[in-house]
Design a protein around this motif. Structure first.
Motif, PDB file in Angstrom:
ATOM      1  N   GLY A 179       0.783  -1.232   0.000  1.00 19.19           N
ATOM      2  CA  GLY A 179       0.000   0.000   0.000  1.00 19.19           C
ATOM      3  C   GLY A 179       0.814   1.280   0.000  1.00 19.19           C
ATOM      4  N   TYR A 180       2.100   1.179  -0.261  1.00 16.44           N
ATOM      5  CA  TYR A 180       2.969   2.356  -0.329  1.00 16.44           C
ATOM      6  C   TYR A 180       3.213   2.709  -1.798  1.00 16.44           C
ATOM      7  CZ  TYR A 180       4.016   1.459   4.609  1.00 16.44           C
ATOM      8  OH  TYR A 180       3.940   1.254   5.961  1.00 16.44           O
ATOM      9  N   SER A 181       2.268   3.385  -2.402  1.00 24.98           N
ATOM     10  CA  SER A 181       2.361   3.660  -3.838  1.00 24.98           C
ATOM     11  C   SER A 181       3.506   4.617  -4.165  1.00 24.98           C
ATOM     12  CB  SER A 181       1.040   4.208  -4.362  1.00 24.98           C
ATOM     13  OG  SER A 181       0.700   5.419  -3.708  1.00 24.98           O
ATOM     14  N   GLY A 182       3.814   5.539  -3.285  1.00 25.33           N
ATOM     15  CA  GLY A 182       4.927   6.461  -3.524  1.00 25.33           C
ATOM     16  C   GLY A 182       6.270   5.755  -3.476  1.00 25.33           C
ATOM     17  N   PHE A 183       6.479   4.939  -2.455  1.00 23.80           N
ATOM     18  CA  PHE A 183       7.718   4.170  -2.363  1.00 23.80           C
ATOM     19  C   PHE A 183       7.836   3.240  -3.570  1.00 23.80           C
ATOM     20  CE2 PHE A 183       7.501   4.339   2.575  1.00 23.80           C
ATOM     21  CZ  PHE A 183       8.109   5.583   2.592  1.00 23.80           C
ATOM     22  N   SER A 184       6.710   2.650  -3.959  1.00 25.64           N
ATOM     23  CA  SER A 184       6.704   1.750  -5.117  1.00 25.64           C
ATOM     24  C   SER A 184       7.141   2.487  -6.375  1.00 25.64           C
ATOM     25  CB  SER A 184       5.305   1.157  -5.315  1.00 25.64           C
ATOM     26  OG  SER A 184       5.266   0.384  -6.487  1.00 25.64           O
ATOM     27  N   ALA A 185       6.581   3.662  -6.595  1.00 27.30           N
ATOM     28  CA  ALA A 185       6.945   4.450  -7.789  1.00 27.30           C
ATOM     29  C   ALA A 185       8.409   4.860  -7.738  1.00 27.30           C
ATOM     30  CB  ALA A 185       6.049   5.688  -7.886  1.00 27.30           C
ATOM     31  N   TRP A 186       8.908   5.223  -6.570  1.00 28.57           N
ATOM     32  CA  TRP A 186      10.307   5.631  -6.419  1.00 28.57           C
ATOM     33  C   TRP A 186      11.228   4.458  -6.775  1.00 28.57           C
ATOM     34  CZ3 TRP A 186      14.939   4.693  -4.096  1.00 28.57           C
ATOM     35  CH2 TRP A 186      15.836   5.747  -4.050  1.00 28.57           C
ATOM     36  N   MET A 187      10.910   3.284  -6.262  1.00 30.48           N
ATOM     37  CA  MET A 187      11.736   2.106  -6.535  1.00 30.48           C
ATOM     38  C   MET A 187      11.646   1.685  -8.003  1.00 30.48           C
ATOM     39  SD  MET A 187      13.566   1.112  -4.027  1.00 30.48           S
ATOM     40  CE  MET A 187      13.732   1.227  -2.253  1.00 30.48           C
ATOM     41  N   LYS A 188      10.482   1.845  -8.611  1.00 31.07           N
ATOM     42  CA  LYS A 188      10.341   1.509 -10.026  1.00 31.07           C
ATOM     43  C   LYS A 188      11.229   2.433 -10.856  1.00 31.07           C
ATOM     44  CE  LYS A 188       6.456   0.066 -11.286  1.00 31.07           C
ATOM     45  NZ  LYS A 188       5.009   0.059 -11.464  1.00 31.07           N
ATOM     46  N   ARG A 189      11.281   3.717 -10.509  1.00 29.62           N
ATOM     47  CA  ARG A 189      12.156   4.653 -11.224  1.00 29.62           C
ATOM     48  C   ARG A 189      13.621   4.291 -10.984  1.00 29.62           C
ATOM     49  NH1 ARG A 189      14.607   6.185 -14.701  1.00 29.62           N
ATOM     50  NH2 ARG A 189      15.438   8.260 -14.919  1.00 29.62           N
ATOM     51  N   GLN A 190      13.934   3.850  -9.772  1.00 29.85           N
ATOM     52  CA  GLN A 190      15.295   3.425  -9.455  1.00 29.85           C
ATOM     53  C   GLN A 190      15.677   2.220 -10.322  1.00 29.85           C
ATOM     54  OE1 GLN A 190      17.072   5.272  -7.524  1.00 29.85           O
ATOM     55  NE2 GLN A 190      18.894   4.033  -7.240  1.00 29.85           N
ATOM     56  N   SER A 191      14.748   1.307 -10.508  1.00 29.12           N
ATOM     57  CA  SER A 191      14.980   0.141 -11.357  1.00 29.12           C
ATOM     58  C   SER A 191      15.284   0.577 -12.787  1.00 29.12           C
ATOM     59  CB  SER A 191      13.742  -0.772 -11.337  1.00 29.12           C
ATOM     60  OG  SER A 191      13.885  -1.822 -12.254  1.00 29.12           O
ATOM     61  N   GLN A 192      14.514   1.512 -13.287  1.00 26.46           N
ATOM     62  CA  GLN A 192      14.734   2.009 -14.648  1.00 26.46           C
ATOM     63  C   GLN A 192      16.112   2.655 -14.775  1.00 26.46           C
ATOM     64  OE1 GLN A 192      11.376   4.622 -14.885  1.00 26.46           O
ATOM     65  NE2 GLN A 192       9.950   2.991 -15.485  1.00 26.46           N
ATOM     66  N   GLU A 193      16.518   3.368 -13.746  1.00 23.15           N
ATOM     67  CA  GLU A 193      17.827   4.030 -13.766  1.00 23.15           C
ATOM     68  C   GLU A 193      18.955   3.001 -13.834  1.00 23.15           C
ATOM     69  OE1 GLU A 193      19.800   6.519 -10.372  1.00 23.15           O
ATOM     70  OE2 GLU A 193      18.302   7.772 -11.387  1.00 23.15           O
ATOM     71  N   GLU A 194      18.816   1.906 -13.128  1.00 20.15           N
ATOM     72  CA  GLU A 194      19.840   0.863 -13.159  1.00 20.15           C
ATOM     73  C   GLU A 194      19.931   0.230 -14.552  1.00 20.15           C
ATOM     74  OE1 GLU A 194      21.857   0.833 -10.770  1.00 20.15           O
ATOM     75  OE2 GLU A 194      20.669   1.810  -9.233  1.00 20.15           O
ATOM     76  N   THR A 195      18.790   0.040 -15.184  1.00 20.41           N
ATOM     77  CA  THR A 195      18.793  -0.477 -16.556  1.00 20.41           C
ATOM     78  C   THR A 195      19.482   0.511 -17.493  1.00 20.41           C
ATOM     79  OG1 THR A 195      16.769  -1.738 -16.154  1.00 20.41           O
ATOM     80  CG2 THR A 195      17.323  -1.291 -18.454  1.00 20.41           C
ATOM     81  N   GLU A 196      19.229   1.799 -17.287  1.00 22.70           N
ATOM     82  CA  GLU A 196      19.896   2.835 -18.089  1.00 22.70           C
ATOM     83  C   GLU A 196      21.411   2.777 -17.908  1.00 22.70           C
ATOM     84  OE1 GLU A 196      17.987   6.427 -16.785  1.00 22.70           O
ATOM     85  OE2 GLU A 196      16.079   5.856 -17.716  1.00 22.70           O
ATOM     86  N   HIS A 197      21.863   2.499 -16.691  1.00 17.23           N
ATOM     87  CA  HIS A 197      23.305   2.371 -16.440  1.00 17.23           C
ATOM     88  C   HIS A 197      23.878   1.211 -17.248  1.00 17.23           C
ATOM     89  CE1 HIS A 197      22.853   4.368 -12.201  1.00 17.23           C
ATOM     90  NE2 HIS A 197      22.731   5.233 -13.192  1.00 17.23           N
TER      91      HIS A 197
END
Length: 160
Positions: free
Chosen positions: A35-53
């Motif tokens: 139920g932490y939609s903000g934390f979820s969105a933050w981590m999803k963006r973090q995941s995308q950043e790692e793929t970009e790396h």
């Protein structure tokens, strides 16, 4: 032309970056379930950043005449604890990644490859930010306590 040794080392880091992307995606899924939609969105963006790396490293290898590969990516954890524990795990993981990047810079130095050192310094700087960001979130969660956790969740959900 990049040396075989550096090519292998960077390909190893590509696998680590992709594993990190999966780690953060796992955390995102966990937060969403809890139920932490903000934390979820933050981590999803973090995941995308790692793929970009990983993609930036692959592009660099190819530009230098090397071959980029995607090695086996091991399974990531799926069970987490409190938001504080998840971000503490994230911080420790970023410290580990910082060490691996430092090792890559040292390998490039030993190979006398200035171009690769220059390329990798952007990741050194990035890791300073990653560690500071994770530590900052940990500090906020500790200060906010149970009453303020959803406020922090909302704030982190605004990450672009």
């Amino acid at each position: 032309m990049i040396t075989k040794k550096l090519q292998e080392a960077i390909n190893g880091q590509i696998a680590v970056e992709l594993w990190s992307a999966n780690l953060y995606l796992s955390m995102s899924f966990y937060f969403e379930k809890e139920g932490y939609s903000g934390f979820s969105a933050w981590m999803k963006r973090q995941s995308q950043e790692e793929t970009e790396h990983a993609c930036a490293m692959a592009h660099y290898l190819i530009k230098r005449g090397g071959e980029a590969t995607v090695d086996k990516i091991d399974v990531v954890p799926s069970g987490w604890g409190t938001p504080l524990e998840v971000f503490e795990h994230s911080y420790k993981h970023e410290c580990h990644i910082s060490k691996l990047i430092d090792d890559l810079v040292s390998a490039a130095s030993a190979e006398k490859d200035n171009a690769t050192q220059d390329f990798l310094w952007s990741f050194v700087r990035e890791q300073v930010e990653e560690e500071a960001t994770a530590q900052g979130i940990i500090d906020k969660i500790k200060k906010a306590g149970d009453a303020g956790i959803f406020f922090i969740d909302s704030q982190l959900g605004q990450r672009k």
